[in-house]
Motif scaffolding. Structure first.
Motif, short mmCIF file in Angstrom:
data_model
loop_
_atom_site.label_atom_id
_atom_site.label_comp_id
_atom_site.label_asym_id
_atom_site.label_seq_id
_atom_site.Cartn_x
_atom_site.Cartn_y
_atom_site.Cartn_z
N SER A 18 -1.56 2.29 -35.45
CA SER A 18 -0.94 1.48 -36.13
C SER A 18 -1.28 -0.14 -35.90
N GLU A 19 -1.75 -0.58 -34.53
CA GLU A 19 -1.62 -1.75 -34.28
C GLU A 19 -3.21 -2.40 -34.41
N GLN A 20 -4.10 -1.06 -33.99
CA GLN A 20 -5.45 -1.31 -34.26
C GLN A 20 -6.48 -0.66 -34.15
N PRO A 21 -7.77 -0.08 -35.49
CA PRO A 21 -7.93 0.81 -35.61
C PRO A 21 -9.75 0.71 -34.95
N TRP A 22 -9.65 1.49 -33.56
CA TRP A 22 -10.73 1.29 -32.71
C TRP A 22 -12.45 1.82 -33.37
N PHE A 23 -12.06 2.88 -33.82
CA PHE A 23 -13.19 3.11 -34.43
C PHE A 23 -13.01 4.38 -35.86
N TYR A 24 -14.73 4.30 -36.27
CA TYR A 24 -15.17 4.65 -37.49
C TYR A 24 -15.95 5.72 -38.27
N ARG A 25 -15.90 6.74 -38.82
CA ARG A 25 -17.12 7.13 -38.91
C ARG A 25 -17.98 7.31 -39.86
N CYS A 26 -17.42 6.49 -41.10
CA CYS A 26 -18.18 6.39 -42.16
C CYS A 26 -18.22 4.75 -42.76
N GLU A 27 -19.10 4.59 -43.85
CA GLU A 27 -18.96 3.15 -45.17
C GLU A 27 -17.42 3.38 -45.01
N LYS A 28 -17.00 4.20 -45.60
CA LYS A 28 -15.92 4.60 -46.42
C LYS A 28 -14.77 4.09 -45.60
N GLU A 29 -15.01 4.85 -44.57
CA GLU A 29 -14.01 4.88 -43.25
C GLU A 29 -13.76 3.18 -42.80
N TRP A 30 -14.55 3.23 -42.91
CA TRP A 30 -14.99 1.39 -42.88
C TRP A 30 -14.02 0.43 -43.40
N ASN A 31 -14.55 0.42 -45.20
CA ASN A 31 -14.63 -0.36 -46.20
C ASN A 31 -12.46 -0.04 -46.09
N ALA A 32 -11.63 1.47 -46.01
CA ALA A 32 -11.06 1.22 -46.30
C ALA A 32 -10.12 0.68 -44.58
N ILE A 33 -10.76 0.18 -43.45
CA ILE A 33 -10.00 -0.57 -42.25
C ILE A 33 -9.84 -2.03 -43.12
N ALA A 34 -11.60 -2.46 -43.19
CA ALA A 34 -11.56 -3.76 -44.10
C ALA A 34 -9.80 -3.67 -45.20
N GLU A 35 -10.12 -3.12 -46.14
CA GLU A 35 -9.23 -3.52 -47.04
C GLU A 35 -7.45 -3.72 -46.19
N ARG A 36 -7.85 -3.20 -44.85
CA ARG A 36 -5.85 -3.52 -44.73
C ARG A 36 -6.09 -4.44 -43.89
N LEU A 37 -7.11 -5.11 -43.66
CA LEU A 37 -7.00 -6.19 -42.24
C LEU A 37 -5.96 -7.25 -42.38
N LYS A 38 -5.75 -7.55 -43.59
CA LYS A 38 -4.40 -8.81 -43.53
C LYS A 38 -3.15 -8.02 -44.09
N GLN A 39 -3.23 -7.00 -43.74
CA GLN A 39 -1.93 -6.21 -43.33
C GLN A 39 -1.76 -5.37 -41.74
N THR A 40 -2.81 -5.63 -41.13
CA THR A 40 -3.21 -5.50 -39.73
C THR A 40 -2.54 -6.08 -38.54
N PRO A 41 -2.00 -5.99 -37.30
CA PRO A 41 -1.47 -6.85 -36.77
C PRO A 41 -2.60 -7.06 -35.75
N CYS A 42 -2.92 -8.72 -35.02
CA CYS A 42 -3.93 -8.59 -34.20
C CYS A 42 -3.31 -7.68 -32.63
N PRO A 43 -4.59 -7.06 -32.77
CA PRO A 43 -4.10 -6.62 -31.27
C PRO A 43 -4.28 -7.33 -29.55
N HIS A 44 -4.31 -8.68 -30.01
CA HIS A 44 -3.64 -9.46 -28.84
C HIS A 44 -2.62 -10.14 -29.04
N CYS A 45 -2.34 -10.91 -30.38
CA CYS A 45 -1.02 -11.49 -30.29
C CYS A 45 -0.52 -11.12 -31.51
N LYS A 46 -0.67 -9.43 -32.00
CA LYS A 46 0.31 -8.80 -32.76
C LYS A 46 0.59 -10.29 -34.27
#
Length: 202
Positions: A18-46
């Motif tokens: 929930s805090e940090q998406p450490w790994f991705y398998r393919c470009e599709k997964e990376w794009n899904a992670i990138a699209e959620r960045l604005k809703q994802t808390p920073c793993p350092h400062c939250k």
């Protein structure tokens, strides 16, 4: 039944997912992670709403010895222009790459399987086409050997070990790889381990 240690490990996995998406398998997964960045808390400062893309980590491995490949994507927790971030960065790794190792998870899996089937020397000969020194492979085996306890703890939290024949000659490393393959019965069990557990194999 999962032990208390196993439940703590599983809770850590769920919290990290929930805090940090450490790994991705393919470009599709990376794009899904990138699209959620604005809703994802920073793993350092939250802080939420401060994460932005920040380039790549590139390096060589056996998949293309002549050209650097993407190993991870960098994320920046922006503290610029009055954004609420902390200014720190972190990486989202491709699941088939290993930190501080210029080999993919497939090459590591091939080496480890050969090592437990025979000797380290025989395993080194079997992966000679990867053009790494004997000393590099020996250091890699030591990294795996020292990390077996952590790997077994993670795997036991995920699923029980398989039933193996009572053979006292089997090394503990063979049990680790059998457990790994039973937990992730695909072409690249180490990559699947990293993707699922949100931690590096070695």
């Amino acid at each position: 039944m999962v032990s208390r240690v196993g439940w703590r490990f599983l809770w850590g996995i769920r919290r990290n997912v929930s805090e940090q998406p450490w790994f991705y398998r393919c470009e599709k997964e990376w794009n899904a992670i990138a699209e959620r960045l604005k809703q994802t808390p920073c793993p350092h400062c939250k802080a939420v709403g401060a994460l932005i893309r920040h380039g790549y980590l590139r390096g060589f491995d056996e998949s293309d010895p002549q050209r650097k490949t993407i190993r991870a994507r960098r994320i920046f927790c922006s503290n610029r222009n009055r954004r609420p971030g902390c200014g720190r960065t972190f990486s989202v790794w491709r699941s088939d790459k290993i930190r501080r190792l210029s080999l993919t998870t497939r090459a590591l899996w091939r080496f480890l399987k050969n090592a437990i089937a025979g000797t380290i020397a025989a395993a080194i000969r079997a992966v000679a086409d990867y053009r790494r020194s004997d000393r590099t492979w020996q250091r890699l085996w030591k990294r795996f050997d020292l990390g077996q306890s952590k790997i077994r703890t993670a795997l036991s939290a995920w699923r029980p070990p398989p039933e193996l024949p009572a053979d006292s000659s089997r090394r503990p490393a063979a049990h680790v790889l059998a457990h790994l393959q039973a937990a992730f019965p695909d072409a690249s069990p180490i990559a699947s381990f990293q993707q699922t557990m949100r931690t590096f194999f070695v």
